[in-house]
Scaffold this motif. Structure first.
Motif, PDB file in Angstrom:
ATOM      1  N   GLN A 297       3.240  10.221  -9.799  1.00  0.00           N
ATOM      2  CA  GLN A 297       2.548  10.396 -11.078  1.00  0.00           C
ATOM      3  C   GLN A 297       1.720  11.673 -11.094  1.00  0.00           C
ATOM      4  N   ALA A 298       1.077  11.982  -9.983  1.00  0.00           N
ATOM      5  CA  ALA A 298       0.282  13.211  -9.923  1.00  0.00           C
ATOM      6  C   ALA A 298       1.166  14.440 -10.033  1.00  0.00           C
ATOM      7  N   GLN A 299       2.345  14.420  -9.398  1.00  0.00           N
ATOM      8  CA  GLN A 299       3.265  15.553  -9.499  1.00  0.00           C
ATOM      9  C   GLN A 299       3.785  15.722 -10.920  1.00  0.00           C
ATOM     10  N   MET A 300       4.142  14.622 -11.584  1.00  0.00           N
ATOM     11  CA  MET A 300       4.628  14.720 -12.967  1.00  0.00           C
ATOM     12  C   MET A 300       3.549  15.259 -13.904  1.00  0.00           C
TER      13      MET A 300
ATOM     14  N   LEU B  87       0.826  -1.209   0.000  1.00  0.00           N
ATOM     15  CA  LEU B  87       0.000   0.000   0.000  1.00  0.00           C
ATOM     16  C   LEU B  87       0.860   1.258   0.000  1.00  0.00           C
ATOM     17  N   TYR B  88       1.949   1.236   0.777  1.00  0.00           N
ATOM     18  CA  TYR B  88       2.823   2.411   0.823  1.00  0.00           C
ATOM     19  C   TYR B  88       3.477   2.641  -0.540  1.00  0.00           C
TER      20      TYR B  88
ATOM     21  N   ILE C  66       2.985   6.054  -2.816  1.00  0.00           N
ATOM     22  CA  ILE C  66       4.094   6.897  -3.265  1.00  0.00           C
ATOM     23  C   ILE C  66       4.084   7.033  -4.779  1.00  0.00           C
ATOM     24  N   ARG C  67       3.794   5.925  -5.491  1.00  0.00           N
ATOM     25  CA  ARG C  67       3.766   5.978  -6.952  1.00  0.00           C
ATOM     26  C   ARG C  67       2.656   6.895  -7.450  1.00  0.00           C
ATOM     27  N   GLU C  68       1.498   6.843  -6.810  1.00  0.00           N
ATOM     28  CA  GLU C  68       0.404   7.717  -7.206  1.00  0.00           C
ATOM     29  C   GLU C  68       0.768   9.182  -6.996  1.00  0.00           C
TER      30      GLU C  68
END
Length: 268
Positions: free
Chosen positions: A195-198, A185-186, A190-192
């Motif tokens: 991706q949102a920042q990019m 889950l962690y 972190i991946r989400e």
């Protein structure tokens, strides 16, 4: 069977049946009786016909029945049985001794006969006095030769030990599964976020002032380089169009009279 009203938890309650009988016999021996064991395998008979001890003193013969019961009360049936045995052997008295309690009906039955006596757990503890805790000898394993490769007997685990071991294994497995789930889950979280920042950076517009400074900093013609391009033969040279400059006839004529830039460079 009726449960006792008060269950004793002391050294006397933890001794074996045979040890309890020997303690009672030793007590009456100190009272001057000659004690004869007839029950629990001590005498010629294994059961003794409902009699555990015979007490002899002068013309007196007393039959004794020991009940080492801590959980249930002694019923009236045992009292009536001992009364019958007393008359059969010609005894002058009878005693029923228990480490626990008697039922009310048993005490009422004994009250009808003056030659029978009941001794309950409280009375026998007062008669015997302090009792040492019984020593439980651990089972010893047979000695095995050191030079032989004989294996020791397998250790047998009790049901409670197996249950505790299974519970411990299940708890460890649950902790491992929960830890793995938290790590996954962690990682996904972190991946989400990344991706949102990019995506936010890609969608952000470039400021106009920055774009103008970038365009202004680029040179129109790199220094030290000469153009090798030549105008196509027969193609008239056209003057450069300057935005915001007057486009009069004199200016256009002046531009037409000048040789092309490529030709000027070649003549040099």
């Amino acid at each position: 069977m009726t449960s006792v009203r008060h269950r004793h938890d002391d050294a006397l309650s933890r001794v074996t049946w045979g040890a309890f009988e020997h303690m009672v016999a030793e007590h009456f021996r100190r009272q001057g009786y000659r004690v004869e064991h007839t029950g629990t395998g001590e005498g010629p008979n294994l059961t003794g016909g409902g009699i555990d001890l015979k007490l002899h003193r002068e013309q007196e013969l007393v039959v004794v029945q020991c009940k080492h019961w801590n959980s249930f009360q002694v019923p009236h049936n045992d009292v009536h049985q001992l009364i019958g045995v007393m008359h059969t052997v010609g005894a002058t008295g009878a005693i029923v001794i228990t480490s626990g309690e008697f039922t009310t009906s048993a005490m009422e039955a004994a009250a009808k006969f003056r030659h029978i006596r009941l001794i309950d757990g409280k009375t026998i503890r007062a008669m015997l006095g302090p009792i040492a805790e019984p020593v439980v000898d651990a089972p010893t394993l047979p000695d095995l030769p050191t030079w032989t490769g004989a294996a020791r007997p397998p250790i047998r685990h009790t049901r409670q030990q197996r249950t505790d071991r299974a519970a411990a294994i299940a708890a460890v497995a649950a902790v491992v599964v929960m830890s793995g789930a938290l790590v996954m889950l962690y990682t996904v979280y972190i991946r989400e976020i990344q991706q949102a920042q990019m995506a936010k950076l890609r969608e952000a517009p470039v400021p106009a002032a920055t774009q103008q400074r970038t365009e202004a900093s680029l040179p129109s013609v790199l220094p030290g380089l000469t153009s090798t391009l030549r105008p196509a033969e027969g193609a008239p040279a056209k003057p450069a169009i300057v935005h915001g400059a007057p486009a009069g006839r004199d200016v256009i004529a002046e531009w037409n009279d000048k040789p092309p830039v490529a030709a000027a460079l070649k003549d040099q």
